[in-house]
Design a protein around this motif. Structure first.
Motif, PDB file in Angstrom:
ATOM      1  N   SER A 149    -119.869 -65.658  12.747  1.00 50.51           N
ATOM      2  CA  SER A 149    -121.309 -65.506  12.462  1.00 50.51           C
ATOM      3  C   SER A 149    -121.530 -64.181  11.728  1.00 50.51           C
ATOM      4  N   GLY A 150    -122.732 -64.013  11.170  1.00 48.33           N
ATOM      5  CA  GLY A 150    -123.048 -62.784  10.429  1.00 48.33           C
ATOM      6  C   GLY A 150    -122.839 -61.526  11.266  1.00 48.33           C
ATOM      7  N   GLY A 151    -123.318 -61.581  12.505  1.00 49.16           N
ATOM      8  CA  GLY A 151    -123.191 -60.419  13.387  1.00 49.16           C
ATOM      9  C   GLY A 151    -121.738 -60.123  13.713  1.00 49.16           C
ATOM     10  N   GLN A 152    -120.959 -61.217  13.929  1.00 50.10           N
ATOM     11  CA  GLN A 152    -119.528 -61.033  14.213  1.00 50.10           C
ATOM     12  C   GLN A 152    -118.805 -60.485  12.977  1.00 50.10           C
ATOM     13  N   GLN A 153    -119.184 -61.003  11.819  1.00 55.19           N
ATOM     14  CA  GLN A 153    -118.561 -60.513  10.582  1.00 55.19           C
ATOM     15  C   GLN A 153    -118.816 -59.016  10.400  1.00 55.19           C
ATOM     16  N   GLN A 154    -120.034 -58.593  10.729  1.00 54.26           N
ATOM     17  CA  GLN A 154    -120.342 -57.167  10.555  1.00 54.26           C
ATOM     18  C   GLN A 154    -119.539 -56.325  11.543  1.00 54.26           C
ATOM     19  N   ARG A 155    -119.381 -56.841  12.775  1.00 52.98           N
ATOM     20  CA  ARG A 155    -118.556 -56.086  13.736  1.00 52.98           C
ATOM     21  C   ARG A 155    -117.091 -56.089  13.303  1.00 52.98           C
ATOM     22  N   LEU A 156    -116.677 -57.187  12.627  1.00 49.01           N
ATOM     23  CA  LEU A 156    -115.309 -57.219  12.085  1.00 49.01           C
ATOM     24  C   LEU A 156    -115.153 -56.133  11.013  1.00 49.01           C
ATOM     25  N   CYS A 157    -116.167 -55.977  10.192  1.00 52.58           N
ATOM     26  CA  CYS A 157    -116.111 -54.930   9.158  1.00 52.58           C
ATOM     27  C   CYS A 157    -116.032 -53.547   9.795  1.00 52.58           C
ATOM     28  N   ILE A 158    -116.732 -53.378  10.927  1.00 56.51           N
ATOM     29  CA  ILE A 158    -116.639 -52.100  11.645  1.00 56.51           C
ATOM     30  C   ILE A 158    -115.214 -51.944  12.207  1.00 56.51           C
ATOM     31  N   ALA A 159    -114.663 -53.046  12.768  1.00 63.92           N
ATOM     32  CA  ALA A 159    -113.289 -52.999  13.289  1.00 63.92           C
ATOM     33  C   ALA A 159    -112.314 -52.644  12.158  1.00 63.92           C
ATOM     34  N   ARG A 160    -112.530 -53.228  11.001  1.00 65.16           N
ATOM     35  CA  ARG A 160    -111.657 -52.972   9.848  1.00 65.16           C
ATOM     36  C   ARG A 160    -111.726 -51.499   9.451  1.00 65.16           C
ATOM     37  N   CYS A 161    -112.933 -50.975   9.550  1.00 62.98           N
ATOM     38  CA  CYS A 161    -113.139 -49.556   9.241  1.00 62.98           C
ATOM     39  C   CYS A 161    -112.431 -48.668  10.285  1.00 62.98           C
ATOM     40  N   LEU A 162    -112.515 -49.083  11.565  1.00 68.60           N
ATOM     41  CA  LEU A 162    -111.908 -48.282  12.647  1.00 68.60           C
ATOM     42  C   LEU A 162    -110.386 -48.334  12.618  1.00 68.60           C
ATOM     43  N   ALA A 163    -109.823 -49.418  12.044  1.00 75.50           N
ATOM     44  CA  ALA A 163    -108.375 -49.634  12.089  1.00 75.50           C
ATOM     45  C   ALA A 163    -107.594 -48.516  11.403  1.00 75.50           C
ATOM     46  N   VAL A 164    -108.213 -47.864  10.429  1.00 77.51           N
ATOM     47  CA  VAL A 164    -107.495 -46.777   9.744  1.00 77.51           C
ATOM     48  C   VAL A 164    -107.818 -45.410  10.357  1.00 77.51           C
ATOM     49  N   GLU A 165    -108.390 -45.458  11.554  1.00 72.14           N
ATOM     50  CA  GLU A 165    -108.694 -44.241  12.321  1.00 72.14           C
ATOM     51  C   GLU A 165    -109.477 -43.204  11.524  1.00 72.14           C
ATOM     52  N   ASP A 172    -124.420 -48.453   5.506  1.00 67.99           N
ATOM     53  CA  ASP A 172    -125.557 -48.618   4.603  1.00 67.99           C
ATOM     54  C   ASP A 172    -126.352 -49.857   5.017  1.00 67.99           C
ATOM     55  N   GLU A 173    -127.429 -49.652   5.737  1.00 66.40           N
ATOM     56  CA  GLU A 173    -128.253 -50.755   6.259  1.00 66.40           C
ATOM     57  C   GLU A 173    -127.405 -51.855   6.894  1.00 66.40           C
ATOM     58  N   PRO A 174    -126.620 -51.528   7.890  1.00 68.78           N
ATOM     59  CA  PRO A 174    -125.625 -52.484   8.396  1.00 68.78           C
ATOM     60  C   PRO A 174    -126.221 -53.681   9.130  1.00 68.78           C
ATOM     61  N   THR A 175    -127.498 -53.607   9.509  1.00 63.23           N
ATOM     62  CA  THR A 175    -128.045 -54.719  10.296  1.00 63.23           C
ATOM     63  C   THR A 175    -129.179 -55.445   9.593  1.00 63.23           C
ATOM     64  N   SER A 176    -129.453 -55.074   8.340  1.00 64.33           N
ATOM     65  CA  SER A 176    -130.635 -55.676   7.698  1.00 64.33           C
ATOM     66  C   SER A 176    -130.454 -57.168   7.443  1.00 64.33           C
ATOM     67  N   ALA A 177    -129.188 -57.643   7.449  1.00 60.50           N
ATOM     68  CA  ALA A 177    -128.989 -59.085   7.239  1.00 60.50           C
ATOM     69  C   ALA A 177    -128.765 -59.826   8.552  1.00 60.50           C
ATOM     70  N   LEU A 178    -128.965 -59.110   9.679  1.00 62.92           N
ATOM     71  CA  LEU A 178    -128.604 -59.710  10.970  1.00 62.92           C
ATOM     72  C   LEU A 178    -129.826 -60.055  11.829  1.00 62.92           C
ATOM     73  N   THR A 183    -128.197 -57.363  15.860  1.00 62.81           N
ATOM     74  CA  THR A 183    -128.603 -55.992  15.527  1.00 62.81           C
ATOM     75  C   THR A 183    -128.441 -55.083  16.739  1.00 62.81           C
ATOM     76  N   LEU A 184    -128.927 -55.580  17.887  1.00 63.39           N
ATOM     77  CA  LEU A 184    -128.835 -54.799  19.119  1.00 63.39           C
ATOM     78  C   LEU A 184    -127.381 -54.519  19.486  1.00 63.39           C
TER      79      LEU A 184
END
Lengths: 251, 219
Positions: A149-165, A172-178, A183-184
């Motif tokens: 889902s959109g919300g899961q995809q955004q958290r995946l993008c955050i996970a992808r960002c965290l993976a490189v420590e 940039d407006e990370p929840t405007s499409a959620l 969002t919560l």
């Protein structure tokens, strides 16, 4: 209160357009800083200067200084790949790569030379857990990320960002499409992540800024008008322009 | 003009609060008149009119709650709405005190407190000034008048002590007057409470303008 990132007399021109005017601002370590302001005020442009994403824009001219832990990131000797590993970014539209959930998260570490399967497994699990997504996807790590889902995809993008420590996360407006629930979830996630990371977020959602940000900066036509603790900005802003914007009198 | 609806609702809230302020002021003025002239008809009117004040309290509360619910006010909007919610309680209480005194006036038989106890008229005048100035300072958002009202609180408290002494003296002379004396004392206490509520209104004005009350930052 130590400044993780400092902007000193930062000016940015797109050709003739003076898009950022003498911005001076410290982003405090392990805090969430929100940038608010009407469209075209320069808040996203400013966010992008923090990991040199504007380098790719034609005709851009940047003066002044951005320091990360005291080092100027615009020094010609700085390797932008290393910089962007330290300063990660999450965008408005969730943008998972068209590959599996696992490969999305392992993508960054692989680029940075990690080949060991066990090590990658560990990173993927840790990152997905940190992004509060692991429990929802642990049984389908090797299925396409595009099925989330959109919300899961955004958290995946955050996970992808965290993976490189990274040390800093820019959003940039990370929840405007959620939707509100997703969002919560992202907001709660950011509140947890700030213990380990320094976070800067651009948001059009005033309530979001007041809910999660420790500090808020208000931008207007390229100028950083007011910056302070979020509770001060939203209760007793000093500048009338801030008051007028946050109370919806213009913008 | 953006946020037209929001501004209209805020304006209605302010108009209602101002209207209620005038009703409360009138109640205090009438109460003093009724007291001065032992006018039981006027006293009865004060008690009847207190219902209007109580109704207005509910109207203001309802407006404020709905503004919070639907507009999620922040910054000066939040201060205006929350100030209204706080002040409305003090206004309603002042109305109650006026009605309480009116009740005593209704049941008066005999001794005339307004003339018997020297400091009661002074207290009544002081309370009236405090209420008037408090409401006026709120309407005009005038902090200096509000501070003046706050400084008057000590004076009305001191007057209450004077009344108490006077009442004690009356009782020493004639203990049969105990019924009146209790009434006198209660009237004085109500007037002293009116002063307290006037001070509260001034403190909420201070909050409205500065976010702090007596240097205590609330928001």
């Amino acid at each position: 209160m130590s400044a993780k990132i400092s902007s000193k007399n930062l000016n940015l021109h797109y050709g003739e357009k003076h898009a950022l005017k003498d911005v001076n601002l410290d982003i405090v370590e392990n805090k969430i800083t929100a940038f608010i302001g009407p469209s075209g005020c320069g808040k996203s442009t400013f966010l992008k200067t923090l990991n040199r994403m504007n380098d790719y824009v034609n005709n851009v001219k940047i003066d002044g200084e951005i320091t990360l832990d005291g080092e100027n990131i615009y020094d010609p000797r700085v390797d932008t790949t290393v910089l962007r590993k330290k300063v990660g970014m999450v965008f408005q539209q969730p943008n998972p790569f068209p590959m599996s959930i696992y490969d999305n998260v392992a993508y960054g570490p692989r680029i940075h030379g990690i080949k060991n399967k066990k090590k990658l497994d560990e990173i993927v699990e840790r990152s997905l857990k940190a992004a509060a997504l692991y429990d929802e996807v642990s049984d389908r790590l090797h299925t396409s990320a595009l099925g989330l889902s959109g919300g899961q995809q955004q958290r995946l993008c955050i996970a992808r960002c965290l993976a490189v420590e990274p040390e800093v996360i820019l959003l940039d407006e990370p929840t405007s499409a959620l939707d509100p629930i997703s969002t919560l979830k992202i907001e709660e996630l950011l509140m947890e992540l700030k213990d380990k990371y320094t976070i800067a977020i651009v948001t059009h959602n005033m309530q979001q800024a007041s809910r999660i940000a420790d500090y808020t900066a208000f931008f207007l036509v390229g100028e950083m008008v007011e910056y302070g603790e979020t509770k001060d900005i939203f209760s007793m802003p000093k500048d009338k322009r801030t008051e007028d914007y946050i109370t919806g009198r213009f913008g | 003009m953006m946020r037209k609806l929001f501004d209209e609702e805020l304006e209605k809230l302010n108009v209602d609060l101002t209207k209620m302020g005038h009703l409360v002021e009138l109640a205090i003025e009438n109460m003093i008149d009724a007291f001065k002239h032992q006018d039981k008809t006027l006293a009865k009117e004060i008690i009847t009119n207190d219902r209007l004040i109580n109704d207005m309290e509910r109207t203001v509360e309802s407006r404020a709650f709905n503004l919070i619910l639907r507009q999620q006010p922040i910054a000066s909007d939040l201060r205006n709405v929350t100030t209204a919610l706080k002040i409305v309680t003090d206004l309603e209480r002042i109305g109650d005190q006026a009605a309480d005194i009116a009740e005593i006036i209704m049941n008066f038989e005999g001794e005339h407190a307004y003339r018997t106890v020297e400091h009661i008229p002074t207290m009544a005048k002081k309370a009236k000034i405090m209420v008037h100035e408090a409401i006026d300072s709120f309407i005009k958002k005038d902090l200096s008048t509000a501070r003046l009202v706050k400084s008057m609180d000590d004076e009305i408290d001191a007057l209450f002590e004077e009344v108490k002494q006077e009442v004690i003296e009356i009782l020493k002379e004639n203990s049969e007057k105990i019924d009146y004396c209790i009434d006198f004392l209660m009237i004085a206490k109500y007037l002293e409470r009116v002063g307290d509520h006037a001070v509260n209104i001034c403190e909420w004005l201070e909050f409205n303008q500065t976010g702090a009350v007596n240097d205590h930052r609330l928001i």
